[in-house]
Design a protein around this motif. Sequence first.
Motif, PDB file in Angstrom:
ATOM      1  N   PRO A  64      14.047   0.269   6.000  1.00 56.18           N
ATOM      2  CA  PRO A  64      14.224   0.743   4.204  1.00 56.18           C
ATOM      3  C   PRO A  64      13.789  -0.360   3.378  1.00 56.18           C
ATOM      4  CG  PRO A  64      17.062   0.363   5.085  1.00 56.18           C
ATOM      5  CD  PRO A  64      15.565  -0.222   6.330  1.00 56.18           C
ATOM      6  N   GLU A  65      13.993   0.273   1.858  1.00 55.31           N
ATOM      7  CA  GLU A  65      13.016  -1.272   1.285  1.00 55.31           C
ATOM      8  C   GLU A  65      13.953  -0.381  -0.097  1.00 55.31           C
ATOM      9  OE1 GLU A  65      11.084  -4.070  -0.944  1.00 55.31           O
ATOM     10  OE2 GLU A  65      11.812  -3.747   1.875  1.00 55.31           O
ATOM     11  N   ARG A  66      14.285  -1.441  -0.822  1.00 54.79           N
ATOM     12  CA  ARG A  66      14.751  -0.848  -2.498  1.00 54.79           C
ATOM     13  C   ARG A  66      13.220  -0.996  -3.561  1.00 54.79           C
ATOM     14  NH1 ARG A  66      20.263  -0.774  -3.527  1.00 54.79           N
ATOM     15  NH2 ARG A  66      20.484  -1.804  -1.874  1.00 54.79           N
ATOM     16  N   ILE A  67      13.158  -0.248  -4.245  1.00 53.41           N
ATOM     17  CA  ILE A  67      12.429  -0.108  -4.775  1.00 53.41           C
ATOM     18  C   ILE A  67      12.345  -0.247  -5.541  1.00 53.41           C
ATOM     19  CG2 ILE A  67      10.912   1.138  -3.146  1.00 53.41           C
ATOM     20  CD1 ILE A  67      10.933   3.819  -4.573  1.00 53.41           C
ATOM     21  N   PHE A  68      12.016  -0.761  -6.916  1.00 50.97           N
ATOM     22  CA  PHE A  68      12.171  -0.181  -8.502  1.00 50.97           C
ATOM     23  C   PHE A  68      10.639   0.057  -9.429  1.00 50.97           C
ATOM     24  CE2 PHE A  68      14.737  -3.626  -6.230  1.00 50.97           C
ATOM     25  CZ  PHE A  68      15.972  -3.250  -6.674  1.00 50.97           C
ATOM     26  N   PRO A 112       4.087   4.926 -13.253  1.00 46.06           N
ATOM     27  CA  PRO A 112       2.750   3.896 -13.045  1.00 46.06           C
ATOM     28  C   PRO A 112       3.112   3.004 -11.797  1.00 46.06           C
ATOM     29  CG  PRO A 112       3.471   4.668 -14.990  1.00 46.06           C
ATOM     30  CD  PRO A 112       4.771   4.526 -14.030  1.00 46.06           C
ATOM     31  N   ILE A 113       4.032   1.808 -12.074  1.00 42.01           N
ATOM     32  CA  ILE A 113       4.161   0.989 -11.154  1.00 42.01           C
ATOM     33  C   ILE A 113       4.996   0.934 -10.462  1.00 42.01           C
ATOM     34  CG2 ILE A 113       4.070  -1.868 -10.786  1.00 42.01           C
ATOM     35  CD1 ILE A 113       3.355  -1.267 -14.030  1.00 42.01           C
ATOM     36  N   ILE A 114       5.338   1.429  -9.073  1.00 38.93           N
ATOM     37  CA  ILE A 114       6.164   0.510  -8.413  1.00 38.93           C
ATOM     38  C   ILE A 114       6.223  -1.129  -7.463  1.00 38.93           C
ATOM     39  CG2 ILE A 114       7.598   1.326  -6.115  1.00 38.93           C
ATOM     40  CD1 ILE A 114       6.704   4.166  -6.860  1.00 38.93           C
ATOM     41  N   SER A 142       1.018  -1.285  -0.458  1.00 38.84           N
ATOM     42  CA  SER A 142      -0.155  -0.132   0.315  1.00 38.84           C
ATOM     43  C   SER A 142       1.114   1.595  -0.138  1.00 38.84           C
ATOM     44  CB  SER A 142      -1.022  -0.095   1.573  1.00 38.84           C
ATOM     45  OG  SER A 142      -1.239   1.006   1.652  1.00 38.84           O
ATOM     46  N   ARG A 143       1.990   1.257   0.261  1.00 42.03           N
ATOM     47  CA  ARG A 143       3.105   2.279   0.756  1.00 42.03           C
ATOM     48  C   ARG A 143       4.059   2.674  -0.631  1.00 42.03           C
ATOM     49  NH1 ARG A 143       0.306   3.232   4.555  1.00 42.03           N
ATOM     50  NH2 ARG A 143       0.891   3.067   6.969  1.00 42.03           N
ATOM     51  N   LEU A 144       3.964   1.674  -1.000  1.00 43.36           N
ATOM     52  CA  LEU A 144       3.831   1.276  -2.543  1.00 43.36           C
ATOM     53  C   LEU A 144       3.618   2.331  -3.636  1.00 43.36           C
ATOM     54  CD1 LEU A 144       6.779  -2.016  -2.344  1.00 43.36           C
ATOM     55  CD2 LEU A 144       7.518   0.567  -1.727  1.00 43.36           C
ATOM     56  N   GLU A 145       2.020   2.041  -3.356  1.00 47.77           N
ATOM     57  CA  GLU A 145       1.154   2.574  -4.834  1.00 47.77           C
ATOM     58  C   GLU A 145       1.666   3.631  -4.062  1.00 47.77           C
ATOM     59  OE1 GLU A 145      -1.862   4.927  -4.327  1.00 47.77           O
ATOM     60  OE2 GLU A 145      -2.136   4.105  -3.443  1.00 47.77           O
ATOM     61  N   GLY A 146       1.347   4.215  -2.349  1.00 48.07           N
ATOM     62  CA  GLY A 146       1.467   5.693  -2.324  1.00 48.07           C
ATOM     63  C   GLY A 146       2.500   6.479  -2.974  1.00 48.07           C
ATOM     64  N   GLN A 147       4.286   5.495  -2.432  1.00 52.18           N
ATOM     65  CA  GLN A 147       5.251   6.718  -3.166  1.00 52.18           C
ATOM     66  C   GLN A 147       4.921   6.364  -4.724  1.00 52.18           C
ATOM     67  OE1 GLN A 147       7.500   7.898  -1.238  1.00 52.18           O
ATOM     68  NE2 GLN A 147       5.891   7.565   0.004  1.00 52.18           N
ATOM     69  N   ASN A 173      14.425 -11.743 -14.228  1.00 51.37           N
ATOM     70  CA  ASN A 173      14.865 -11.745 -15.601  1.00 51.37           C
ATOM     71  C   ASN A 173      13.832 -11.933 -16.157  1.00 51.37           C
ATOM     72  OD1 ASN A 173      17.434 -13.050 -14.563  1.00 51.37           O
ATOM     73  ND2 ASN A 173      16.846 -14.591 -13.499  1.00 51.37           N
ATOM     74  N   ASP A 174      12.530 -11.527 -15.689  1.00 55.06           N
ATOM     75  CA  ASP A 174      11.046 -11.273 -17.009  1.00 55.06           C
ATOM     76  C   ASP A 174      10.511 -10.273 -17.403  1.00 55.06           C
ATOM     77  OD1 ASP A 174      11.145 -14.635 -16.841  1.00 55.06           O
ATOM     78  OD2 ASP A 174      10.206 -14.156 -14.828  1.00 55.06           O
ATOM     79  N   PHE A 175      11.643  -9.237 -16.511  1.00 50.64           N
ATOM     80  CA  PHE A 175      10.708  -7.842 -16.800  1.00 50.64           C
ATOM     81  C   PHE A 175      11.500  -6.701 -16.473  1.00 50.64           C
ATOM     82  CE2 PHE A 175       7.417 -10.489 -14.951  1.00 50.64           C
ATOM     83  CZ  PHE A 175       5.989 -10.310 -15.576  1.00 50.64           C
ATOM     84  N   ALA A 176      11.618  -5.656 -16.851  1.00 48.83           N
ATOM     85  CA  ALA A 176      12.428  -4.650 -17.008  1.00 48.83           C
ATOM     86  C   ALA A 176      12.237  -3.977 -16.077  1.00 48.83           C
ATOM     87  CB  ALA A 176      12.132  -3.918 -18.180  1.00 48.83           C
ATOM     88  N   PHE A 177      13.414  -3.773 -14.649  1.00 48.04           N
ATOM     89  CA  PHE A 177      12.541  -2.704 -13.771  1.00 48.04           C
ATOM     90  C   PHE A 177      14.420  -1.666 -13.674  1.00 48.04           C
ATOM     91  CE2 PHE A 177      10.874  -7.148 -12.432  1.00 48.04           C
ATOM     92  CZ  PHE A 177       9.930  -6.337 -11.343  1.00 48.04           C
ATOM     93  N   LEU A 178      13.676  -0.363 -13.531  1.00 48.85           N
ATOM     94  CA  LEU A 178      15.251   0.426 -13.830  1.00 48.85           C
ATOM     95  C   LEU A 178      14.175   1.016 -11.817  1.00 48.85           C
ATOM     96  CD1 LEU A 178      16.315   2.417 -14.656  1.00 48.85           C
ATOM     97  CD2 LEU A 178      14.700   4.246 -14.862  1.00 48.85           C
ATOM     98  N   GLU A 179      15.572   0.302 -10.954  1.00 50.99           N
ATOM     99  CA  GLU A 179      15.786   1.196  -9.617  1.00 50.99           C
ATOM    100  C   GLU A 179      15.886   2.615  -9.025  1.00 50.99           C
ATOM    101  OE1 GLU A 179      18.705   0.442  -5.520  1.00 50.99           O
ATOM    102  OE2 GLU A 179      18.941  -0.307  -7.387  1.00 50.99           O
ATOM    103  N   LEU A 180      14.610   3.052  -8.422  1.00 52.58           N
ATOM    104  CA  LEU A 180      14.517   4.252  -7.504  1.00 52.58           C
ATOM    105  C   LEU A 180      14.860   5.012  -6.860  1.00 52.58           C
ATOM    106  CD1 LEU A 180      11.044   4.250  -8.457  1.00 52.58           C
ATOM    107  CD2 LEU A 180      12.693   4.559 -10.379  1.00 52.58           C
ATOM    108  N   ASP A 181      15.288   4.213  -5.591  1.00 53.13           N
ATOM    109  CA  ASP A 181      15.921   4.800  -4.810  1.00 53.13           C
ATOM    110  C   ASP A 181      16.129   3.665  -3.323  1.00 53.13           C
ATOM    111  OD1 ASP A 181      16.391   6.452  -2.685  1.00 53.13           O
ATOM    112  OD2 ASP A 181      14.426   7.920  -3.250  1.00 53.13           O
TER     113      ASP A 181
END
Length: 741
Positions: free
Chosen positions: A651-655, A620-622, A608-613, A633-641
Amino acid sequence: MVWFFSKWIGWARLIALALVAFAIFVRVNDPVPVQIVRNLTFDYFQQLKPRAMETFPIAILDVDDPSLTEIGQWPWPRSIFAELVTKAKDAGAVALAFDIIFSEPDRLSPSRLAMTLQGLNKEMRSALSDLPDNDALLARAMSSANVIVGQTSVRRAEVSADDVRAPPAQVPHAIVGGDPLPFINRFPELVENLPELETAARGRGLFTVRPDPDGVYRRIPVVMSVAGQLRLGLGPEMLRVASGGSPFALRVNEAGIDGVVLAGQLVRTAADGTVRPYLNASNADRFISAADLLNDRVPKGRIAGHLLFVGTTAIGLEDYRATPLGEQMAGVEIHAQVLENILGNTLLWRPNYAIAVELMSAVMLCLVIIVLTPIMNALILIISSLLFLSAYGLISWSVFVNQKMLIDPTFPIISALLTIMFMSAANYLREEQRRRQIRNAFGQYVSKDLVDELSDAPEGMKLGGETRDLTLLFSDVRGFTSIAESYRDDPGALTRLMNRFLTLLSNPILDSNGTIDKFMGDAVMAFWNAPVNHPDHMYAACQSALSMVRDVDTLNEEREAVAKTEGRPFLPINVGIGINTGTCTVGNMGSDARFDYTAMGDPVNLASRLEGQSRYYGAPIIVGSSTHKGTQNDFAFLELDLIRVKGKQNPERIFALLGDAALVASESFKQVNDTNEDMLSAYRRQDWATCEARMAKLETAALELEPRLKDHFSALRMRIIEFRQTPPPENWSGVHDATSK
């Protein structure tokens, strides 16, 4: 009219009534399968309770295997039968009935032997010719005793005009009522004994018996018509002769033959003049070996006062018949048992009203079932139906035991059982339809899999939960208030828009076997891997999120085109999605009166917090680190923070989820991802200049993949400006504390 009745009593009941009417039609026509089932039931009654053994003055002079061994092969000379008749009469036999026919001259008579034997001289031929004829000897013996010759009948398709025969001798009789010929068994031709034997005999009885379609001999004719003459069966004719030879009387009514008055006794018959013998097992006490009588070995008094049947039981002569007892029995013993039944008044009988009783019983049972099945508790219906049907079966058994009456239990019981089966099937189909309607309605709120699981295992609808690894998804609309205000003059259009929007979000979830936990206004909560196992739940959630974003983008394009056409401003729907994976408690949560199937746990809060971020970062998708680890290996992720969301210490590493495996393999994404890693590395070691340089190189290429990431880069620049003015502490690990949910 049909529509009115169908609404009033229901289509199932109408069809059931039609089936009952068809069953009645079948029973009235009484096809062979129906007869066989009914007869087998009556056979079973006899097998359960065969007729008790009683002593009657009836015996069988038996041409058995020992007699053939001792006297000689079959056929015997008629002189031996003459001796049998004479010795039986001398021993006190009242009458003898032959279950054997002597229709041709005895080939063993001396005169015939004289003509057929080769090598005889004239004197020997003359001597043989002068000896008494065997048939004449038998006729002489018969004339001195009460002998009933057996006759039989044949069916002939045609009778030659040249075949002129003397009419058969009549048996004296009287008819009370109408003409019996339309009812009784009729045969066109009679097979008689030699004329001198017919003349010498005191009576003539038929031993012709027809089996039922299944080959079992259940009905024995008391009276029948052969060559235009009424004849009694072999046993009844012997009784007539033994009781003085008075005529028999045939009582006839509109339904058929009512009975035969014989020796002052009414023998009740079926409409066709047949009776059903009540049998017991073959009994050796009924038999007297012919060899014993011929050789004077019969105990004194054994024959005196008896009615004797003369017949064969020798195996080679094949005079055995299938009986209701389930065993083969010699035909002569069946005739003997018929006579025992007449003397002991133990014949089985079916009254003329039997079919009416059976039809009424069937209709009443079926109507009760048709009326009660849709409205009665299934268990009570089954128990009560079994009780009623058992009671009817017991009544049928009781009248058999106590009154020798045959009332068919099978037709009413089978009709009732088939009606129960049909009505139960109709109830099942109706409940399935209701269940399907409920499933369809319930399926609008939760996943099809949950509906199926709860339908198949309703015991699962109780408070409690289980621990499972889930992938959770939260989605929300950015700027929904502004969109809602633009529809203030047309709230119905806003409702239609939101229904379409939520459908676009729901379909990918349900199509990938996800569970929609709840709708919260314009927000959606969903999860995978419950209630049913989903081994690729992380993949399914990410794929669904990408589909949701694509579908919303397509919706926005359509809305923008319509807005331009109508000349009004366009406000896009921007959706934000948060995805996280972790161990949760999932199940029915709430109170005893109201509960929901939902998931609880720290991974739920983080999703829920990731949706808010997504509002802050513009992505659009975190996705959280656990989901990223399972699907990188299945999707293209870009690390954000690396962030610490509100309410959490770790802390949580988000993409940002940008695309599927095709994008992962592209060269442009690899370059963007490598530059992004360099930028974040510089940022976390507080090398602001290198970070900004990498960001300048990265931004254009990254925005080509996802234009909405501009908010992410804007926020990062503002953060660097602040850090230059107020550097972070020395032990800073690059964690950003999120101040909003």
